[in-house]
Design an enzyme around this catalytic site. Structure first.
Site, PDB file in Angstrom:
ATOM      1  N   TYR A 119      -6.900  39.516  33.205  1.00 22.65           N
ATOM      2  CA  TYR A 119      -6.852  39.553  31.744  1.00 22.65           C
ATOM      3  C   TYR A 119      -7.871  38.608  31.131  1.00 22.65           C
ATOM      4  CZ  TYR A 119      -4.385  40.901  27.482  1.00 22.65           C
ATOM      5  OH  TYR A 119      -4.047  41.449  26.267  1.00 22.65           O
ATOM      6  N   HIS A 122      -9.328  41.822  23.270  1.00 23.27           N
ATOM      7  CA  HIS A 122      -8.939  42.788  22.219  1.00 23.27           C
ATOM      8  C   HIS A 122     -10.128  43.164  21.337  1.00 23.27           C
ATOM      9  CE1 HIS A 122      -5.005  41.020  23.277  1.00 23.27           C
ATOM     10  NE2 HIS A 122      -4.536  42.220  22.992  1.00 23.27           N
ATOM     11  N   GLU A 161      -7.127  46.085  28.408  1.00 25.30           N
ATOM     12  CA  GLU A 161      -6.741  46.410  27.034  1.00 25.30           C
ATOM     13  C   GLU A 161      -7.064  47.863  26.693  1.00 25.30           C
ATOM     14  OE1 GLU A 161      -5.242  45.379  24.212  1.00 25.30           O
ATOM     15  OE2 GLU A 161      -4.358  44.040  25.664  1.00 25.30           O
ATOM     16  N   HIS A 177       0.348  48.280  30.169  1.00 25.68           N
ATOM     17  CA  HIS A 177       0.002  46.977  30.755  1.00 25.68           C
ATOM     18  C   HIS A 177       0.759  46.771  32.072  1.00 25.68           C
ATOM     19  CE1 HIS A 177      -2.743  45.192  27.998  1.00 25.68           C
ATOM     20  NE2 HIS A 177      -1.934  45.229  26.968  1.00 25.68           N
ATOM     21  N   HIS A 237       1.114  51.494  24.832  1.00 21.33           N
ATOM     22  CA  HIS A 237       0.149  50.440  25.158  1.00 21.33           C
ATOM     23  C   HIS A 237       0.814  49.356  26.028  1.00 21.33           C
ATOM     24  CE1 HIS A 237      -3.207  47.554  23.947  1.00 21.33           C
ATOM     25  NE2 HIS A 237      -2.271  46.719  24.343  1.00 21.33           N
ATOM     26  N   GLU A 238       1.958  48.864  25.587  1.00 21.43           N
ATOM     27  CA  GLU A 238       2.637  47.772  26.315  1.00 21.43           C
ATOM     28  C   GLU A 238       3.069  48.215  27.702  1.00 21.43           C
ATOM     29  OE1 GLU A 238       2.242  44.961  25.352  1.00 21.43           O
ATOM     30  OE2 GLU A 238       1.723  45.371  23.285  1.00 21.43           O
ATOM     31  N   ASP A 287      -9.320  34.568  22.617  1.00 23.08           N
ATOM     32  CA  ASP A 287      -8.736  35.859  22.998  1.00 23.08           C
ATOM     33  C   ASP A 287      -9.109  36.213  24.445  1.00 23.08           C
ATOM     34  OD1 ASP A 287      -7.465  38.370  22.805  1.00 23.08           O
ATOM     35  OD2 ASP A 287      -9.256  39.318  21.956  1.00 23.08           O
TER      36      ASP A 287
END
Lengths: 98, 342
Positions: free
Chosen positions: B174, B261, B183, B163, B159-160, B256
């Site tokens: 974002y 998310h 996301e 990004h 996931h990271e 957020d």
């Protein structure tokens, strides 16, 4: 003094919130909180810090402090978090339920 | 592997002739990629196109509970054999993610130019988070009460790193819908990295994000569920998984970054539905369509509806107009209440 913190975002997107009335705390808990509010110059900080241009999954904070005379809210995302605010946020975060 | 991505130019014809300028730009970008690969082949006399050298560079640092200004921290020797599980997992997860992108989609690291993949572990103290800071990945140890270390779940690492890929390619902003797509791309490829490591088919996969991060104290199996958004956890202290599974339940919020998310549940579920429809290994067809879309067909402010249209078009280009793959993509988006615009 009333301190209200909402933390949103982060990898999990789990919202955490805490509202603290400092007079109901023991002096060991109250003094660092009130001290850090003062040390950060909270009431002179901008209400909004610029959003980071890059990065993802960082925490976003909304902090409101009411000292009886003044009420001020600061919104900031972790990568833009000034070093002067970091200890205050860590101290408030200790009071998240659980 | 980029050769496998070659798209028959005649299939781009309808795109190139579209009245929508965005469609035409997409066709031109794809045609340019084809020409690039062809040129390489010609130069090599039609022999096997060698993969670019200077690839796999994976580094793990220990930031020793320091903060942003202390990054990246101390470079660790031999992280693959470290006795510190966080170091070992950060390395192995980044390595598996590198292999995933390289072997399946011909991508050479985050920037497709072989940049080093840097991760710092032990970020701050009891830190309940993992993130991408625009240069590198950071991992917290978790508080130990509700959260374990974030490297424990390999999909978090995928996931990271994704990004980073998104930042170099589509550059999805974002915030709001583009942020939720950003996301979702990270969840999609994060879970595909995990599925590939475990060699799972769509039926065998758990489609969970962050399984293992919650301690036993928490009532929940993971942080998110792609198969059933909104059901991953329901805990007295942490609350309930707020993710919607369709547009009818889209969450409007200023927190957020506009619920990036939260509303990612919608495109996540669209991908899940498309992948289930196609069966087999999700990275082969659905993943490929999503990857080419992320790489070539999205812009920083893309909405859900436009992303749906682009995945549909890319499926048509990769697998043919009217193909089962294209129908599956349509079914995925329709299933979450996103109509593919004409």
């Amino acid at each position: 003094m009333i301190i209200h913190l909402v933390r949103s975002g982060g990898f999990g997107g789990i919202r955490r919130e805490v509202r603290i009335e400092t007079r109901s705390l023991s002096s060991e808990e109250r003094e660092p909180l009130e001290g850090l509010v003062k040390a950060s110059g909270f009431f002179s900080l901008p209400g909004k810090f610029p959003r980071p241009g890059k990065g993802a999954d960082f925490f976003t904070y909304s902090i409101t402090v009411d000292d009886g005379e003044r009420v001020h809210t600061v919104e900031v995302s972790e990568p833009s978090l000034p070093d002067i605010l970091r200890p205050l946020i860590r101290e408030i975060s200790k009071h998240f339920s659980g | 592997m980029a050769v496998r991505g070659i798209i028959p130019p005649h299939m781009l014809k309808h795109l190139a002739e579209s009245s929508d300028p965005e469609d035409r730009k997409l066709a031109v970008r794809m045609l340019m990629r084809i020409e690039k690969v062809r040129g390489m082949r010609r130069a090599l006399g039609e022999v096997y196109v060698a993969t670019p050298t200077g690839g796999r560079c994976i580094r793990v640092y220990d930031v020793k509970h320091g903060s942003d200004s202390d990054l990246p921290g101390d470079l660790l020797a031999n992280p693959a054999k470290s006795k510190d599980p966080e170091v070992k997992e950060a390395y192995k997860g980044a390595d598996a993610t590198y292999s995933f992108y390289k072997d399946l989609y011909g991508r050479n690291s985050i920037d497709d130019k072989g940049m080093c993949i840097d991760s710092s572990v032990h970020f701050e103290t009891d830190y309940d988070n993992a993130g991408w800071d625009g240069r590198q990945m950071i991992y917290g140890d978790g508080d130990g009460v509700y959260f374990n270390r974030f490297t424990i779940a390999i999909d978090v690492i995928g996931h990271e790193l994704t990004h980073g890929v998104t930042e170099y390619e589509a550059g999805l902003v974002y915030q709001d819908q583009p942020g939720a797509l950003n996301e979702s791309m990270s969840d999609v490829f994060g879970t595909l990295v995990k599925q590939r490591v475990l060699n799972e088919t769509v039926d065998q996969a758990d489609w969970l994000i962050g399984e293992g991060i919650f301690t036993k104290k928490v009532k929940g199996k993971a942080l998110r569920s792609m198969s059933a958004p909104g059901t991953a956890y329901d805990d007295p202290k942490l609350g309930k998984d707020p993710q919607p599974a369709d547009m009818k339940h889209y969450v409007k919020t200023s927190e957020d970054e506009g619920g990036v998310h939260i509303n990612s549940g919608i495109p996540n579920h669209a991908f899940y539905l498309a992948a289930m429809e196609l069966g087999g290994h999700a990275w082969e067809k659905a993943g490929r369509i999503w990857y080419v879309t992320l790489r070539d067909a999205l812009k920083p402010k893309t909405s859900f509806a436009t992303a749906a249209k682009r995945t549909y078009q890319v499926a048509g280009v990769l697998f043919g107009e009217g193909s089962a793959e294209q129908a599956a993509v349509k079914k995925g988006w329709t299933g979450v209440g996103v109509k593919i615009p004409k």
